[in-house]
Design a protein around this motif. Structure first.
Motif, mmCIF file in Angstrom:
data_model
loop_
_atom_site.group_PDB
_atom_site.id
_atom_site.type_symbol
_atom_site.label_atom_id
_atom_site.label_comp_id
_atom_site.label_asym_id
_atom_site.label_seq_id
_atom_site.Cartn_x
_atom_site.Cartn_y
_atom_site.Cartn_z
ATOM 1 N N PHE A 1 -34.739 46.451 8.126
ATOM 2 C CA PHE A 1 -33.382 46.245 8.640
ATOM 3 C C PHE A 1 -32.705 45.036 7.995
ATOM 4 C CE2 PHE A 1 -35.530 48.661 12.004
ATOM 5 C CZ PHE A 1 -34.642 49.718 12.122
ATOM 6 N N GLY A 2 -33.482 43.968 7.796
ATOM 7 C CA GLY A 2 -32.930 42.818 7.099
ATOM 8 C C GLY A 2 -32.582 43.153 5.656
ATOM 9 N N GLY A 3 -33.406 43.997 5.033
ATOM 10 C CA GLY A 3 -33.110 44.423 3.666
ATOM 11 C C GLY A 3 -31.791 45.177 3.580
ATOM 12 N N TYR A 4 -31.564 46.079 4.540
ATOM 13 C CA TYR A 4 -30.291 46.811 4.544
ATOM 14 C C TYR A 4 -29.114 45.847 4.703
ATOM 15 C CZ TYR A 4 -26.604 50.114 5.699
ATOM 16 O OH TYR A 4 -25.424 50.822 5.696
ATOM 17 N N LEU A 5 -29.230 44.910 5.630
ATOM 18 C CA LEU A 5 -28.149 43.948 5.846
ATOM 19 C C LEU A 5 -27.897 43.104 4.597
ATOM 20 C CD1 LEU A 5 -28.945 42.719 9.459
ATOM 21 C CD2 LEU A 5 -26.908 43.972 8.738
#
Length: 337
Positions: free
Chosen positions: A252-256
């Motif tokens: 999720f942090g990667g997507y953000l």
């Protein structure tokens, strides 16, 4: 102009600098007394800010290094670029760290005479230099403990070379399957209790996620709604399953992060000093604590300012000249990174 903007996204420089500063913030507490569990990131997420910063580096690296290979899939050119970008700065940092720390905080008599084969091998492997004990009486007795990640970074570069040479990046479902298998290990209980697996599997998994963000860039949809969902889902999963923090942060942090990268943000132009800040942050903090033991916050602030200065010097006199040499020897149209 559009082409230049694609080749140099200064949002990436800002993110890398932020990740390097997170590592310094984490080490300021850990080097002080060896207790990383009281660090803010560890208390909130079961991961230190240092681990989060390193994961951020590897996510971005996976994206950019695969992009570099795809733009110029020639093994010699690829290896030349990678060596020139990472090795000179690393070697200078190792030599300076060993010299300065060995003079100012040696733990044994005859420190320099006792540098032997283990030291040479550790440097050849691009790892944290193995030296006699320094900072006697302190919980961490290494010259430059941050450099252990460089070994795994370069190992990931070699994996990209192997995958690219075998043509596996053209088989994107296979790359995705490999990445999912590696990321799955981040959630597996076995992985949590076997430290010998952490470094290799963890960092390769994070790197592979960044690589997939590049390989599937034409399939991944970046929208504010999806970014908001990721911003909520990540923390919720961390609260519900704290031991799976890293998997949630990477996905999720990667997507953000990549959502942020593709936004047309106006980021001030500044030298890419993040690598130098990372290389010199640890010995600066360790020396500061050795001579001025006190608040980790003071250590962090002082070391960050000093490391930014050293990072700028590293960029101006080592890294940037190597980049110019890289561009001189390779076609300018093919030097994306």
């Amino acid at each position: 102009m559009e082409k230049n903007r694609e080749r140099r996204n200064h949002t990436l420089d800002l993110l890398r600098l932020a990740f390097a500063v997170l590592v310094l913030l984490s080490h300021a507490a850990e080097i002080t007394d060896g207790n990383y569990s009281r660090e803010i990131g560890a208390r909130l997420t079961h991961m230190t800010f240092g681990s989060i910063g390193v994961d951020g580096f590897f996510l971005l690296s996976g994206f950019l290094i695969v992009k570099s290979w795809e733009k110029n899939p020639k093994p010699i050119d690829y290896l030349t670029k990678r060596v020139l970008r990472i090795v000179p700065g690393y070697l200078v940092a190792v030599l300076l760290s060993t010299l300065v720390v060995g003079l100012l905080a040696p733990g044994v008599e005859g420190f320099f005479r006792k540098l032997g084969s283990r030291y040479a091998v550790s440097v050849l492997l691009l790892g944290a230099p193995v030296t006699p004990i320094v900072f006697p009486g302190c919980p961490l007795n290494t010259v430059n403990g941050s450099l252990w990640t460089i070994t795994y970074e370069f190992g990931c570069y070699l994996l990209v070379l192997l995958f690219g040479w075998l043509g596996l990046f053209r088989v994107r479902p296979l790359c995705l399957a490999v990445s999912l298998a590696l990321v799955g290990d981040l959630f597996h209980p076995y992985f949590h209790h076997h430290n010998d697996l952490i470094s290799a599997v963890r960092l390769t998994a994070v790197f592979s996620v960044g690589a997939c963000f590049y390989l599937f860039r034409d399939r991944i949809v970046f929208r504010p709604l999806f970014a908001a969902i990721a911003a909520v889902a990540g923390p919720v999963l961390i609260m519900l399953f704290p031991h799976d923090t890293e998997g949630a942060i990477v996905v999720f942090g990667g997507y953000l992060m990549f959502y942020l990268v593709q936004l047309p943000l106006r980021v001030p132009t500044f030298p890419d000093i993040s690598y130098g800040v990372y290389l010199y942050g640890y010995p600066i903090e360790a020396l500061w604590i050795w001579y001025h033991r006190g608040s980790p916050w003071v250590t962090f602030l002082a070391a960050t300012l000093i490391s930014i200065g050293l990072g700028w010097l590293s960029w101006e006199f080592i890294e940037h000249p190597m980049l110019l040499l890289k561009r001189k020897n390779l076609s300018p149209a093919r030097t994306a990174i």
